[in-house]
Design a protein around this motif. Structure first.
Motif, PDB file in Angstrom:
ATOM      1  N   MET A 198      41.780  42.388  50.266  1.00 23.43           N
ATOM      2  CA  MET A 198      41.354  43.785  50.120  1.00 23.43           C
ATOM      3  C   MET A 198      42.565  44.708  49.973  1.00 23.43           C
ATOM      4  SD  MET A 198      38.691  45.763  49.968  1.00 23.43           S
ATOM      5  CE  MET A 198      38.010  47.372  50.357  1.00 23.43           C
ATOM      6  N   THR A 199      43.622  44.446  50.762  1.00 25.27           N
ATOM      7  CA  THR A 199      44.816  45.276  50.681  1.00 25.27           C
ATOM      8  C   THR A 199      45.443  45.201  49.301  1.00 25.27           C
ATOM      9  OG1 THR A 199      45.235  44.942  53.035  1.00 25.27           O
ATOM     10  CG2 THR A 199      47.071  45.727  51.698  1.00 25.27           C
ATOM     11  N   LYS A 200      45.460  43.999  48.711  1.00 22.65           N
ATOM     12  CA  LYS A 200      46.008  43.833  47.366  1.00 22.65           C
ATOM     13  C   LYS A 200      45.198  44.635  46.349  1.00 22.65           C
ATOM     14  CE  LYS A 200      47.309  40.318  43.983  1.00 22.65           C
ATOM     15  NZ  LYS A 200      47.341  38.863  43.685  1.00 22.65           N
ATOM     16  N   ALA A 201      43.868  44.618  46.483  1.00 23.34           N
ATOM     17  CA  ALA A 201      43.008  45.368  45.565  1.00 23.34           C
ATOM     18  C   ALA A 201      43.272  46.863  45.682  1.00 23.34           C
ATOM     19  CB  ALA A 201      41.545  45.054  45.848  1.00 23.34           C
ATOM     20  N   ILE A 202      43.493  47.343  46.903  1.00 24.25           N
ATOM     21  CA  ILE A 202      43.775  48.766  47.113  1.00 24.25           C
ATOM     22  C   ILE A 202      45.116  49.133  46.480  1.00 24.25           C
ATOM     23  CG2 ILE A 202      44.268  50.512  48.874  1.00 24.25           C
ATOM     24  CD1 ILE A 202      42.328  48.991  50.715  1.00 24.25           C
ATOM     25  N   ALA A 203      46.125  48.270  46.677  1.00 26.33           N
ATOM     26  CA  ALA A 203      47.443  48.542  46.109  1.00 26.33           C
ATOM     27  C   ALA A 203      47.391  48.610  44.590  1.00 26.33           C
ATOM     28  CB  ALA A 203      48.425  47.452  46.567  1.00 26.33           C
ATOM     29  N   THR A 204      46.667  47.676  43.973  1.00 19.69           N
ATOM     30  CA  THR A 204      46.541  47.661  42.519  1.00 19.69           C
ATOM     31  C   THR A 204      45.828  48.906  42.017  1.00 19.69           C
ATOM     32  OG1 THR A 204      46.494  45.244  42.502  1.00 19.69           O
ATOM     33  CG2 THR A 204      45.632  46.359  40.548  1.00 19.69           C
ATOM     34  N   TYR A 205      44.778  49.293  42.723  1.00 23.92           N
ATOM     35  CA  TYR A 205      43.990  50.471  42.338  1.00 23.92           C
ATOM     36  C   TYR A 205      44.839  51.740  42.396  1.00 23.92           C
ATOM     37  CZ  TYR A 205      40.237  53.978  42.748  1.00 23.92           C
ATOM     38  OH  TYR A 205      39.416  55.063  42.574  1.00 23.92           O
ATOM     39  N   LEU A 206      45.584  51.930  43.491  1.00 26.55           N
ATOM     40  CA  LEU A 206      46.421  53.119  43.621  1.00 26.55           C
ATOM     41  C   LEU A 206      47.484  53.175  42.528  1.00 26.55           C
ATOM     42  CD1 LEU A 206      46.952  53.172  47.495  1.00 26.55           C
ATOM     43  CD2 LEU A 206      45.745  54.888  46.167  1.00 26.55           C
ATOM     44  N   GLN A 207      48.084  52.039  42.234  1.00 25.86           N
ATOM     45  CA  GLN A 207      49.146  52.004  41.236  1.00 25.86           C
ATOM     46  C   GLN A 207      48.601  52.251  39.836  1.00 25.86           C
ATOM     47  OE1 GLN A 207      52.543  51.731  41.737  1.00 25.86           O
ATOM     48  NE2 GLN A 207      52.610  52.235  39.563  1.00 25.86           N
ATOM     49  N   ASP A 208      47.473  51.594  39.500  1.00 31.26           N
ATOM     50  CA  ASP A 208      46.919  51.696  38.152  1.00 31.26           C
ATOM     51  C   ASP A 208      46.373  53.081  37.844  1.00 31.26           C
ATOM     52  OD1 ASP A 208      47.564  49.085  37.764  1.00 31.26           O
ATOM     53  OD2 ASP A 208      45.527  48.295  37.951  1.00 31.26           O
ATOM     54  N   GLY A 245      38.750  50.440  42.775  1.00 31.31           N
ATOM     55  CA  GLY A 245      38.127  50.376  41.462  1.00 31.31           C
ATOM     56  C   GLY A 245      37.120  51.468  41.198  1.00 31.31           C
ATOM     57  N   LYS A 246      36.826  52.312  42.210  1.00 26.98           N
ATOM     58  CA  LYS A 246      35.758  53.294  42.023  1.00 26.98           C
ATOM     59  C   LYS A 246      36.161  54.716  42.396  1.00 26.98           C
ATOM     60  CE  LYS A 246      31.994  49.969  42.615  1.00 26.98           C
ATOM     61  NZ  LYS A 246      30.785  49.607  43.378  1.00 26.98           N
ATOM     62  N   GLN A 247      36.659  54.932  43.614  1.00 27.47           N
ATOM     63  CA  GLN A 247      36.896  56.287  44.052  1.00 27.47           C
ATOM     64  C   GLN A 247      37.865  56.313  45.226  1.00 27.47           C
ATOM     65  OE1 GLN A 247      32.666  55.433  44.832  1.00 27.47           O
ATOM     66  NE2 GLN A 247      32.751  57.403  45.784  1.00 27.47           N
ATOM     67  N   MET A 248      38.487  57.479  45.455  1.00 24.30           N
ATOM     68  CA  MET A 248      39.376  57.633  46.602  1.00 24.30           C
ATOM     69  C   MET A 248      39.401  59.086  47.035  1.00 24.30           C
ATOM     70  SD  MET A 248      43.236  57.412  44.998  1.00 24.30           S
ATOM     71  CE  MET A 248      42.889  56.063  43.866  1.00 24.30           C
TER      72      MET A 248
END
Length: 329
Positions: free
Chosen positions: A1-11, A106-109
């Motif tokens: 999950m942490t990896k997915a969050i990191a990718t999302y923030l960067q992208d 992938g959706k919102q923050m």
């Protein structure tokens, strides 16, 4: 999950997340919190935070979750970012009302301490279209035939005229823009579609995205035709083609078309058959509206050409060419 969050923030916004390992302060936390969340220390652009991912078996009210997250924040002295895999719209609204940071990868923050608030409508993925949906195909053909020289048109108005919902109009706008056939334009709160060429050019470019409107065919006794709503019953197939060109009918049974929703609403006494019988007529069940050209007893020429595009008879194809040459673009 942490990896997915990191990718999302960067992208999405070019912000880096640096995980620093699992929380080491579990002895300072109540048991009900450590059982409810997986916790990890991290920094967002150097700003220390706690990532709180709810465990899959967590079932509780959002208000209770918010209270636990606030306790976690107060005990550890760091902002806590709630990281669920999904959020309902009302949950998102309430978290923002509580000013509770969250990330749904992938959706919102919503990270108010960093001035970041990105919602689903901003992060929608581009639509890819291999084929237009039936309702979109109907709206496109209606616009090309009824508004041949008009640069812009309103899909919601056309959808209502054809008996489709506002949702179908929105889908049509997305699909037509994704194919490059139209460009979306907002006039106040009204979405319009602008043609990306002449109607004739758009028709040629649209062909790879279109398909025959005919779902299936049945035969019924010709005396039963009056049972249909005559507004939607239109002459179709070879019958319509022969009536408008020099093509000989060759004595085929008369062919009509009816929209699927009208066919489904047919009276119970109408008994279709799968095979031809004496005094029967052929009825095509269409995926979309047959009455696109209101003043004509025939189905529209564009849909007619799609319904007969795979006919191997050269005479049929020549007659279709004749029909298309008469279309006023």
């Amino acid at each position: 999950m942490t990896k997915a969050i990191a990718t999302y923030l960067q992208d999405v916004i070019g912000v880096t997340l640096a995980p620093t390992g699992h929380v080491l302060h579990s002895e300072r936390l109540p048991y009900f919190i450590t059982e409810a969340f997986d916790l990890a220390d991290a920094t967002i652009e150097g700003f220390p935070v706690i990532l709180a991912t709810p465990r899959q078996n967590l079932v509780q009210r959002l208000e209770e979750t918010v209270q636990q997250l606030k306790q976690l924040r107060d005990r550890l002295g760091k902002p806590v970012v709630f990281c669920p895999t999904a959020l309902a719209s009302y949950e998102r609204r309430n978290l923002i009302r509580y000013r509770m940071p969250f990330i749904v990868p992938g959706k919102q923050m919503y990270l108010p301490h960093l001035g970041i608030d990105l919602r689903e409508r901003v992060l929608q993925k581009p639509v890819t279209v291999a084929r237009l949906s039936p309702s979109t195909q109907a709206l496109l053909i209606w616009a090309l035939l009824n508004l041949p020289t008009q640069d812009e048109w309103e899909p919601a108005t056309v959808a209502a005229a054809l008996g489709y919902t506002p949702m179908a109009a929105s889908r049509a706008a997305r699909e037509l823009e994704a194919t490059g056939l139209m460009k979306a334009r907002m006039h106040g709160r009204i979405k319009c579609l602008e043609k990306t060429g002449s109607s004739a050019e758009i028709w040629e470019r649209a062909k790879p995205f279109l398909k025959t409107p005919v779902l299936r065919e049945h035969w019924i006794h010709k005396s039963a035709l009056h049972l249909f709503d005559q507004t939607h019953l239109r002459t179709a197939g070879i019958t319509a083609l022969a009536a408008q060109t020099m093509l000989a009918d060759d004595g085929e049974e008369t062919c009509f078309a009816i929209p699927q929703r009208q066919w489904q609403a047919r009276p119970s006494e109408l008994q279709p058959t799968a095979h031809y019988e004496p005094d029967a007529v052929r009825v095509q069940i269409w995926q979309y509206e047959t009455a696109i050209c209101d003043a004509s007893p025939f189905v529209d020429p564009l849909s007619l050409s799609l319904s007969l595009a795979n006919d191997s008879d050269e005479r049929v194809q020549m007659a279709l060419d004749e029909i298309m040459e008469r279309v006023t673009w």
